[in-house]
Scaffold this active site. Structure first.
Site: not given
Ligand code: IPE
Ligand code: IPE
Ligand code: MG
Length: 255
Positions: A26, A43, A137
């Site tokens: 995240d 990303h 792995l």
């Molecule tokens: C959780 O991240 C899902 C992934 C990393 C794929 P999100 O950024 O979507 O989670 P929430 O919704 O903020 O909890």
């Molecule tokens: C996690 O990073 C990646 C996915 C959920 C695909 P985010 O896109 O949730 O990044 P933040 O939380 O908005 O910074």
């Molecule tokens: Mg996020």
């Protein structure tokens, strides 16, 4: 009182390197926004972290690495971001499958894959087949995955295989259900890592994380490197995994 039969009774192995590491990657969006870049740039950088962490886990002897790439809730994001994430998934599978095989990494993808288009589903099947003999792995990508989806699909599959079970609910125990879970091939995670500062599970492996050590770091996923991984492992090695017992009952207590 007799103990409730639970799979958590069986787990006892501890060591400084976790056998199974599960990560919520995240913070990609915030990493990019802080640099005045579009979220999609975060990303793309995140894919580099994936490569780095797969290699680092392989070198450290981790046997299972599970990465949350796209949740069942992530469809709620703007259409442009969702389609960029899908394209990135396709491109990464195309580019990385050979490299995974060279590194003896077996790729598996879990989640509701029917939601993806044919091209992506074919690429997933090809990459899984290409690496199916790899052993060092097992890298699992959770894509369109949700912990609640997993429990429900396992329940449905269990009942479809043995419809009589519905009439004998007392026979439905953990051992009956768990072989149908999407990650039945792996032991439960020893260490869970969430980058990006949030302290929540976000519908990841909710069944399998019952006794996992939970590690949260403010580091954004694109910045998560080998030394950040080592910090998490060092934190993990300090944990005393008691699984309901007291400290004095653990192997090595009093030495
Ligand atoms: C959780 O991240 C899902 C992934 C990393 C794929 P999100 O950024 O979507 O989670 P929430 O919704 O903020 O909890
Ligand atoms: C996690 O990073 C990646 C996915 C959920 C695909 P985010 O896109 O949730 O990044 P933040 O939380 O908005 O910074
Ligand atoms: Mg996020």
């Amino acid at each position: 009182m007799s103990p409730v039969q639970s799979s958590t009774m069986a787990v006892l192995e501890t060591g400084s390197v976790p056998c199974h590491v599960a990560i919520i990657m995240d913070g990609n969006g915030r990493w990019a926004t802080q640099r005045r870049l579009p979220r999609t740039a975060g990303h793309m950088r995140g894919v580099q972290s994936v490569r780095r962490i797969v290699e680092a886990c392989g070198r450290r002897g981790v046997r299972y690495l599970t990465l949350f790439a796209f949740s069942t809730e992530n469809w709620r994001r703007p259409a442009g971001e969702v389609s960029l994430l899908m394209r990135l998934f396709v491109r990464t599978l195309e580019k990385e499958a050979d490299r995974l095989r060279e590194q003896d990494v077996r790729l598996r993808v879990v989640g509701e894959l029917n939601a993806f288009d044919d091209r992506l589903r074919n690429l997933i099947a090809q990459a899984e087949a290409l690496t199916s003999q790899c052993q060092a792995l097992t890298l699992t990508i959770a894509a369109n995955y949700g912990g609640r989806w997993d429990i429900l699909q396992a329940m449905r599959a269990m009942l479809a295989a043995d419809p009589d079970l519905a009439a004998r609910p007392q026979n439905v125990d953990e051992a009956a259900l768990s072989p149908w879970l999407a990650m039945a091939y792996a032991p439960e995670p020893d260490l869970f890592i969430r980058t990006g500062g949030e302290q929540r599970i976000s519908n990841f492996l909710i069944w399998q994380l019952a006794y996992t050590e939970l590690y949260f770091t403010d580091c954004w996923w694109p910045d998560f490197d080998e030394s950040a991984l080592d910090q998490a492992f060092s934190w993990y090695s300090q944990r005393e995994r008691r699984f309901g017992r007291t400290s004095a009952q653990l192997p090595g207590a009093g030495h």
